[in-house]
Scaffold this motif. Sequence first.
Motif: not given
Length: 552
Positions: A291, A451, A443-444, A337-339, A447
């Motif tokens: 990330r 995803a 956690a990554r 979380q999240g792209w 996720w």
Amino acid sequence: MTFRLLVLLFFVQFKILAQSLSVSNLPILVINTKGATIVDEPKIPAKFTLYDRGKGQLNQMTDKPAFSFWAGIEYRGSTSQGDWYFLPGLVKKPYGFEIWTDSVAMKPLKLPIVQMPSESDWVLNASYNDRTFLRDVVAQQMAGQLGLQHSNTRYVEVVLNDVYQGIYILMEKIKQGGARLDIADLKSIDNAGDDVTGGYLVKIDKTSGATARSWNSSYVSGKGTFKSYFQIEYPKAENITTQQFTYIKNHVNTFEKSLQEENPLKALTTYRSMMDMPSFVNYFLLNELSRNVDGYRLSTYFYKDKDSKGGKLTMGPAWDYNLAFGNADYYDGYLPQGWVYNKLEMSEQGIADGFQTPFWWGKLMRDSVFVNSVKRRWSSLRKTTLTPQKIFKFMDSTTVALKDPMQRNFGRFPLYGKKVWPNYFVGNNANDELFWMENWISARIAWLDAAIGALDATLVLGKEEEIPVRAFPNPAGQVINLTFPLQQAANLHVKVYDLSGRSIKQEQLGHKAPGPQVITLDLSSLASGRYVLFVLHDDDILCRFPVVKSLD
């Protein structure tokens, strides 16, 4: 003697002991500028002495040096050397140095320092805002496991002009040539035919450092109004010819034009023929796993070798991950979380960031070939190298090896418990920092599992939303049912490929009206095994179905 004075003397003594250095389990690099002041540019001559007895050995400054050499040294980096970046009285700048034959001629000399391949150009990464000293090292190790070009790293302790400077990460500077990026040399006479087609090393970055030939993309990036800025790292500005600059600029422009304008659902596209798909997939996964808030838009390199040597646009080498793995408090860098590729790059004041993510990645995520390649690659890596257990084993063992050096480093630079831009988490000790980073990685990965797994069951049909498609039953018997949406009326046909890429069956489906489609396909002529079914309109791939034919 008062209690307060005793405490003061103890504190001073502790700081002296913490900052002194005579023996280390890390290589010791002693630098003497002979009274000269290091600046951003140009490099100044300095005497380097390296004490390194090899892996697993203690190094002492009373030992015979492994190497003693002259080198040109300068500050390096952009943000990481700005005076505003450091806490008062705690300045620890990064350096770049080039080994020279002597202090006068300034001719490069290649040496195999710290058990790394011989080269002359090196980087001393201060890791100032990463108190784990792990992020750049872990990212480079992951890049190697992914098959990307990357920089080897080693930890060293540095003494500059008789003052202990703490731990640095010695890294291979990204450059063209043999032990680094092995692409073709470009001479001034290489201006036509295959000769002019490579090799080139290009970066997307800030304009700090040496002057480079450059140009702007023709297309707006992200959701701002800015266009990516391409700088030619090799050949250097003073060596590249007009023909060479024109060639690589036009080549990248052709790639971008195709990526921007062609339908990503076409079976054959110009941009796919120009790109090294595995490197784009691996680079995407490295940036997403870490990330990296600066990923894609800064410190991003890609290269092209001669056409006769493959000639594809290839992502890498990987570089600059100190703000990755949850270490940034902006653009949601701290969230697992999240792209990253489609994160809206806006400042807190609502003004578009001048360094946008190139539009490439958003377009590629609407390309079924790229998306399915990402899915397959992630699934494979999760079974082998990219498991939390293997990542943490490396991190834990590295932290143990750094125990004594880190005590000295943070005695010299007491940064625990202090926020350094742009930290989100601020730990009070090494364990706090390590555990937070490991929990973030766990956690990554969780996720991304979800995803990327979702991409397996969806196909993007040129719109922002994802539209579900199905093949059932799967595994199939004699027939299989395909369901998918059709946005406009079209004459459809199905092609079936085996896993070696051979087309083994084709069937016309006829004219279909727009709306939900349910197609039943006869598989009785196929042997049991794995296949890929494509529903096409002319050469445009509308849907792709990996299926298994059972023994029944």
